[in-house]
Design a protein around this motif. Structure first.
Motif, short mmCIF file in Angstrom:
data_model
loop_
_atom_site.label_atom_id
_atom_site.label_comp_id
_atom_site.label_asym_id
_atom_site.label_seq_id
_atom_site.Cartn_x
_atom_site.Cartn_y
_atom_site.Cartn_z
N PRO A 72 0.79 -1.23 0.00
CA PRO A 72 0.00 0.00 0.00
C PRO A 72 0.83 1.29 0.00
O PRO A 72 0.25 2.38 0.00
CB PRO A 72 -0.76 -0.11 1.34
N LEU A 73 2.17 1.16 0.02
CA LEU A 73 2.99 2.37 0.16
C LEU A 73 3.52 2.86 -1.18
O LEU A 73 3.90 2.06 -2.04
CB LEU A 73 4.17 2.11 1.11
N GLU A 74 3.55 4.17 -1.32
CA GLU A 74 4.16 4.83 -2.46
C GLU A 74 5.26 5.74 -1.92
O GLU A 74 5.09 6.34 -0.86
CB GLU A 74 3.13 5.70 -3.21
N LEU A 75 6.37 5.83 -2.62
CA LEU A 75 7.47 6.66 -2.14
C LEU A 75 7.68 7.85 -3.06
O LEU A 75 7.74 7.69 -4.29
CB LEU A 75 8.77 5.86 -2.11
N TYR A 76 7.79 9.01 -2.44
CA TYR A 76 8.08 10.24 -3.17
C TYR A 76 9.41 10.79 -2.67
O TYR A 76 9.75 10.62 -1.49
CB TYR A 76 6.97 11.28 -2.95
N ALA A 77 10.15 11.43 -3.55
CA ALA A 77 11.42 12.04 -3.17
C ALA A 77 11.40 13.52 -3.53
O ALA A 77 11.08 13.88 -4.67
CB ALA A 77 12.57 11.34 -3.89
N ALA A 135 -6.63 2.12 0.99
CA ALA A 135 -7.68 1.28 0.39
C ALA A 135 -7.12 -0.06 -0.09
O ALA A 135 -7.82 -1.07 -0.06
CB ALA A 135 -8.35 2.02 -0.76
N ARG A 136 -5.87 -0.06 -0.52
CA ARG A 136 -5.30 -1.32 -1.03
C ARG A 136 -5.31 -2.41 0.04
O ARG A 136 -5.54 -3.57 -0.26
CB ARG A 136 -3.83 -1.09 -1.46
N ASN A 143 -10.80 -2.37 8.87
CA ASN A 143 -10.14 -1.36 9.69
C ASN A 143 -8.76 -1.79 10.17
O ASN A 143 -7.89 -0.95 10.41
CB ASN A 143 -11.01 -1.01 10.91
N ARG A 144 -8.57 -3.09 10.33
CA ARG A 144 -7.26 -3.60 10.75
C ARG A 144 -6.17 -3.18 9.74
O ARG A 144 -5.00 -3.04 10.08
CB ARG A 144 -7.33 -5.12 10.84
N GLY A 145 -6.59 -3.01 8.51
CA GLY A 145 -5.66 -2.64 7.45
C GLY A 145 -4.95 -1.33 7.73
O GLY A 145 -3.79 -1.14 7.36
N ARG A 146 -5.64 -0.40 8.41
CA ARG A 146 -5.02 0.90 8.73
C ARG A 146 -3.80 0.68 9.63
O ARG A 146 -2.75 1.29 9.44
CB ARG A 146 -6.05 1.82 9.40
N ARG A 147 -3.94 -0.24 10.58
CA ARG A 147 -2.80 -0.56 11.44
C ARG A 147 -1.67 -1.19 10.63
O ARG A 147 -0.50 -0.86 10.80
CB ARG A 147 -3.24 -1.51 12.56
#
Ligand SMILES: Cc1cc2nc3c(=O)[nH]c(=O)nc-3n(C[C@H](O)[C@H](O)[C@H](O)COP(=O)(O)O)c2cc1C
Length: 209
Positions: A72-77, A135-136, A143-147
Motif C-alpha cells: 500500500p505504500l508509495e514513495l516520493y522524493a 484502500a489497497r 479497519n485492521r488494514g489501517r494498522r
C-alpha cells in the motif's frame, strides 16, 4: 513547474553487498540533523529507494514485508539539485526501479515549512516521503488494514535509516508535518495520504557512520 508528461529516470542497479554488517549499521544508527549541504548521487538515492520498497523477488515481492503482499505504500522524493539529478519532486516506480519526475524545482524549504518549520530539513539533500494508499490493504483487512499500513511504513523508514548508515549518509525521520500541506506539495491524488518522511543528507564529519 509541473511537467506535462512524466519521464522515467532509470536508477542504477542497487548493490546487495554493502560495506557494513547489519549489526554495525544497527549499532551506528542515530538520527542526524546536521548536514554538510551537499547532494546525494543518483546511485545513493536509488539504493535508499530500493531498501525502502525495491523489488527483491521474481514474483514482485519487495525489500520490506507487506500484509497480504498488497504493497500500500508509495514513495516520493523531494530532491535537491545534484550532478546527476535535477531538483524536483519524484515518484518511485519499484517495478522499473525508476523515478518519474513530477514537478521541477527545489521544494526542500517548502517541505521544512510544512514540517512545522523544522528549518534543519532545508539542508538535507533529499526528503523521502512515505505515502499510503490505505484502500489497497483495507479492501482485504477492513479497519485492521489501517494498522498494517502504519506498521509497514515503519519497516520502510527503518530500512531507509539503516541503508543511509551503510552509505555513510545521515538521516532523520520526520513525522511532525501538516498532512494537508505535504499532500499539496506532492500533489497527491485522491486516496493517497502521507504517513512519514525521512530527511537524508551528507552528515558533518563528527557524525561518522
Ligand atoms: C515516528 C517518528 C517521528 C519522528 N519525527 C521527528 C521529527 O519530526 N523531527 C525530528 O527532528 N525527529 C523526529 N524523529 C526522530 C526522533 O527524535 C529520534 O529517533 C529520537 O530522538 C531517538 O534518537 P535516535 O534516532 O538517534 O536513536 C521521529 C522519530 C520517529 C520514530
Amino acid at each position: 513547474m509541473t511537467l506535462s508528461s512524466a519521464s522515467l529516470i532509470t536508477l542504477p542497479q542497487p548493490s546487495t553487498n554493502g560495506g557494513l554488517t547489519l549489526e554495525q549499521a544497527i549499532a551506528h544508527r542515530r538520527s542526524v540533523r546536521e548536514f554538510e549541504g551537499g547532494s546525494v548521487s543518483l546511485a545513493q538515492l536509488g539504493q535508499l529507494l530500493w531498501a525502502a520498497q525495491g523489488v527483491t523477488h521474481p514474483r514482485g515481492l519487495r525489500a520490506v514485508p507487506s500484509a497480504g503482499a498488497l504493497y500500500p505504500l508509495e514513495l516520493y522524493a523531494i530532491a535537491a539539485d545534484s550532478g546527476d539529478i535535477e531538483a524536483g519532486v519524484y515518484h518511485y516506480r519499484p517495478d522499473r526501479h525508476g523515478l518519474d519526475r513530477l514537478v521541477e524545482g527545489d521544494f526542500r524549504s517548502r517541505f521544512a515549512a510544512a514540517a512545522l518549520r523544522q528549518t534543519w530539513i532545508e539542508r538535507a539533500s533529499v526528503i523521502l516521503v512515505v505515502v499510503a494508499v490505505h484502500a489497497r490493504t483495507m479492501a482485504k483487512y477492513g479497519n485492521r488494514g489501517r494498522r498494517y499500513v502504519a506498521i509497514e511504513a515503519g519497516h520502510c523508514a527503518q530500512d531507509i535509516y539503516l541503508q543511509a548508515v551503510s552509505l555513510e549518509l545521515g538521516a532523520t525521520e520526520v513525522g511532525a508535518f501538516s498532512d494537508a500541506a505535504v499532500s499539496r506539495l506532492l500533489r497527491l491524488p485522491e486516496g493517497q495520504e502521507p504517513v512519514t518522511s525521512i530527511a537524508v543528507g551528507q552528515p558533518f564529519s563528527e557524525h561518522p557512520p
